[in-house]
Write an enzyme that holds these catalytic residues in place. Structure first.
Site, PDB file in Angstrom:
ATOM      1  N   PRO A   1      41.285  55.600  16.328  1.00 60.28           N
ATOM      2  CA  PRO A   1      40.513  56.771  15.915  1.00 60.28           C
ATOM      3  C   PRO A   1      40.606  57.948  16.891  1.00 60.28           C
ATOM      4  CG  PRO A   1      39.071  55.008  16.686  1.00 60.28           C
ATOM      5  CD  PRO A   1      40.447  54.420  16.557  1.00 60.28           C
ATOM      6  N   ASN A   2      40.605  59.121  16.292  1.00 58.72           N
ATOM      7  CA  ASN A   2      40.594  60.414  16.996  1.00 58.72           C
ATOM      8  C   ASN A   2      41.939  60.788  17.625  1.00 58.72           C
ATOM      9  OD1 ASN A   2      37.725  60.935  16.507  1.00 58.72           O
ATOM     10  ND2 ASN A   2      37.376  59.257  17.941  1.00 58.72           N
TER      11      ASN A   2
ATOM     12  N   ARG B   1      42.418  67.700  21.595  1.00 60.29           N
ATOM     13  CA  ARG B   1      41.245  66.922  21.977  1.00 60.29           C
ATOM     14  C   ARG B   1      41.221  66.694  23.493  1.00 60.29           C
ATOM     15  NH1 ARG B   1      41.011  60.374  21.392  1.00 60.29           N
ATOM     16  NH2 ARG B   1      38.873  60.176  22.099  1.00 60.29           N
TER      17      ARG B   1
ATOM     18  N   TYR C   1      43.771  63.729  27.691  1.00 63.62           N
ATOM     19  CA  TYR C   1      44.799  63.267  26.758  1.00 63.62           C
ATOM     20  C   TYR C   1      46.037  64.170  26.688  1.00 63.62           C
ATOM     21  CZ  TYR C   1      40.746  60.493  25.483  1.00 63.62           C
ATOM     22  OH  TYR C   1      39.658  59.656  25.544  1.00 63.62           O
TER      23      TYR C   1
ATOM     24  N   ASN D   1      47.583  51.905  20.675  1.00 57.35           N
ATOM     25  CA  ASN D   1      46.479  52.511  21.410  1.00 57.35           C
ATOM     26  C   ASN D   1      45.266  52.355  20.504  1.00 57.35           C
ATOM     27  OD1 ASN D   1      44.530  54.035  22.626  1.00 57.35           O
ATOM     28  ND2 ASN D   1      45.869  55.782  23.081  1.00 57.35           N
TER      29      ASN D   1
ATOM     30  N   ALA E   1      38.955  54.151  20.814  1.00 54.24           N
ATOM     31  CA  ALA E   1      37.591  53.646  21.063  1.00 54.24           C
ATOM     32  C   ALA E   1      37.405  52.213  20.565  1.00 54.24           C
ATOM     33  CB  ALA E   1      36.569  54.580  20.428  1.00 54.24           C
TER      34      ALA E   1
ATOM     35  N   HIS F   1      37.144  49.142  22.963  1.00 52.63           N
ATOM     36  CA  HIS F   1      35.920  48.727  23.650  1.00 52.63           C
ATOM     37  C   HIS F   1      34.878  48.130  22.703  1.00 52.63           C
ATOM     38  CE1 HIS F   1      37.995  51.373  26.393  1.00 52.63           C
ATOM     39  NE2 HIS F   1      37.746  52.425  25.630  1.00 52.63           N
TER      40      HIS F   1
ATOM     41  N   ASP G   1      40.685  40.110  16.541  1.00 52.91           N
ATOM     42  CA  ASP G   1      40.926  38.880  15.789  1.00 52.91           C
ATOM     43  C   ASP G   1      42.163  38.995  14.888  1.00 52.91           C
ATOM     44  OD1 ASP G   1      38.800  37.609  16.983  1.00 52.91           O
ATOM     45  OD2 ASP G   1      37.478  37.696  15.240  1.00 52.91           O
TER      46      ASP G   1
ATOM     47  N   GLU H   1      49.273  47.156  24.829  1.00 48.93           N
ATOM     48  CA  GLU H   1      48.129  48.063  24.696  1.00 48.93           C
ATOM     49  C   GLU H   1      48.389  49.291  25.576  1.00 48.93           C
ATOM     50  OE1 GLU H   1      44.525  46.100  25.944  1.00 48.93           O
ATOM     51  OE2 GLU H   1      43.457  48.003  26.220  1.00 48.93           O
TER      52      GLU H   1
ATOM     53  N   HIS I   1      46.990  53.221  26.795  1.00 52.18           N
ATOM     54  CA  HIS I   1      45.982  54.286  26.836  1.00 52.18           C
ATOM     55  C   HIS I   1      46.565  55.470  27.572  1.00 52.18           C
ATOM     56  CE1 HIS I   1      42.981  51.516  25.379  1.00 52.18           C
ATOM     57  NE2 HIS I   1      43.449  50.646  26.251  1.00 52.18           N
ATOM     58  N   LEU I   2      46.337  56.659  27.031  1.00 57.23           N
ATOM     59  CA  LEU I   2      46.819  57.874  27.687  1.00 57.23           C
ATOM     60  C   LEU I   2      46.104  58.101  29.010  1.00 57.23           C
ATOM     61  CD1 LEU I   2      46.645  59.728  24.344  1.00 57.23           C
ATOM     62  CD2 LEU I   2      48.735  59.747  25.705  1.00 57.23           C
ATOM     63  N   SER I   3      44.798  57.929  28.998  1.00 58.52           N
ATOM     64  CA  SER I   3      43.999  58.183  30.206  1.00 58.52           C
ATOM     65  C   SER I   3      43.828  56.884  30.997  1.00 58.52           C
ATOM     66  CB  SER I   3      42.632  58.742  29.812  1.00 58.52           C
ATOM     67  OG  SER I   3      41.887  57.766  29.090  1.00 58.52           O
TER      68      SER I   3
ATOM     69  N   ARG J   1      37.170  56.107  34.344  1.00 57.97           N
ATOM     70  CA  ARG J   1      36.225  56.841  33.497  1.00 57.97           C
ATOM     71  C   ARG J   1      34.917  56.047  33.345  1.00 57.97           C
ATOM     72  NH1 ARG J   1      39.334  58.774  28.295  1.00 57.97           N
ATOM     73  NH2 ARG J   1      37.374  59.948  28.062  1.00 57.97           N
TER      74      ARG J   1
ATOM     75  N   ARG K   1      34.282  52.115  29.168  1.00 61.67           N
ATOM     76  CA  ARG K   1      35.727  52.085  28.848  1.00 61.67           C
ATOM     77  C   ARG K   1      36.471  51.052  29.684  1.00 61.67           C
ATOM     78  NH1 ARG K   1      36.312  56.768  25.698  1.00 61.67           N
ATOM     79  NH2 ARG K   1      34.805  58.344  26.302  1.00 61.67           N
TER      80      ARG K   1
HETATM   81  C1  DQA Z   1      42.007  56.103  24.948  1.00 59.09           C
HETATM   82  C2  DQA Z   1      40.827  55.738  25.863  1.00 59.09           C
HETATM   83  C3  DQA Z   1      39.623  55.308  25.036  1.00 59.09           C
HETATM   84  O1  DQA Z   1      38.540  54.961  25.891  1.00 59.09           O
HETATM   85  C4  DQA Z   1      39.187  56.437  24.136  1.00 59.09           C
HETATM   86  O2  DQA Z   1      38.113  56.023  23.312  1.00 59.09           O
HETATM   87  C5  DQA Z   1      40.294  57.005  23.326  1.00 59.09           C
HETATM   88  C6  DQA Z   1      41.626  57.134  23.919  1.00 59.09           C
HETATM   89  C7  DQA Z   1      43.195  56.661  25.740  1.00 59.09           C
HETATM   90  O3  DQA Z   1      44.269  56.758  25.172  1.00 59.09           O
HETATM   91  O4  DQA Z   1      43.048  57.030  26.914  1.00 59.09           O
HETATM   92  O5  DQA Z   1      40.084  57.462  22.205  1.00 59.09           O
HETATM   93  O6  DQA Z   1      42.445  54.915  24.300  1.00 59.09           O
END
Ligand code: DQA
Length: 162
Positions: free
Chosen positions: A22-23, A30, A35, A87, A90, A93, A100, A111, A113-115, A120, A124
């Site tokens: 998501p997002n 964003r 990111y 990725n 959210a 977490h 599952d 897995e 993650h950009l950040s 943080r 997270r």
């Molecule tokens: C994220 C880190 C997550 O905590 C966050 O909710 C995201 C992006 C990242 O790519 O850094 O939406 O997965």
């Protein structure tokens, strides 16, 4: 949306699936301090070009819906998907259900993650995916996806060489 049942000449699975939670459709607009400025389309295009150069097909999906992501992982069980890069955003977490799905299909995945989630907020710091993953990359920005893809290709070459 996806190209099902892609197999290479040796009859081995040859598709790498890239999933975004998501997002992440908002990338480029964003919270650029976390990111970056690159859009999701640009990241996906680069990854699919890199996969193609190595002889693998690539399919991508971004969804803001937990159910859509779960169903896509189920489909990956028998549509020719050899490896998943995700990725979970959210859902990393929060989502035991998406975890599952990975446990059910038993496909290897990385897995990303950009950040740097560990630098943080404390909510997270926990991931429902990391212990099932081949590996985890975080904090390296969009390049992290390319590093994951490079490893996925290497992994498939090692495991599909017979
Ligand atoms: C994220 C880190 C997550 O905590 C966050 O909710 C995201 C992006 C990242 O790519 O850094 O939406 O997965």
């Amino acid at each position: 949306m996806t190209k099902p049942n892609l197999h290479n000449l040796a009859g081995q699975k040859s598709t790498i699936l890239i999933l975004h939670g998501p997002n992440l459709n908002m990338l480029g607009r964003r919270e650029p301090q976390y990111y970056g400025a690159e859009t999701l389309d640009s990241i996906n295009n680069r990854l699919c070009n890199e996969a193609a150069a190595a002889g693998y097909a690539c399919t991508t999906l971004q969804s803001n819906s937990e159910a859509t992501l779960i169903e896509r992982v189920h489909t990956a069980f028998d549509d020719g998907t050899a490896f998943i890069i995700i990725n979970p955003a959210a859902f990393t977490h929060t989502s035991i259900a998406l975890r599952d799905a990975f446990a059910a299909v038993k496909l290897p995945f990385i897995e990303v993650h950009l950040s740097n989630v560990h630098a943080r907020e404390s909510f997270r710091h926990h991931s429902y995916f990391s212990d099932l993953a081949v590996g985890v990359i975080c904090g390296l920005g969009p390049a992290g996806y390319s590093y994951a893809l490079e490893h996925a290709i290497d992994y498939l070459k090692r495991n599909q060489s017979t």
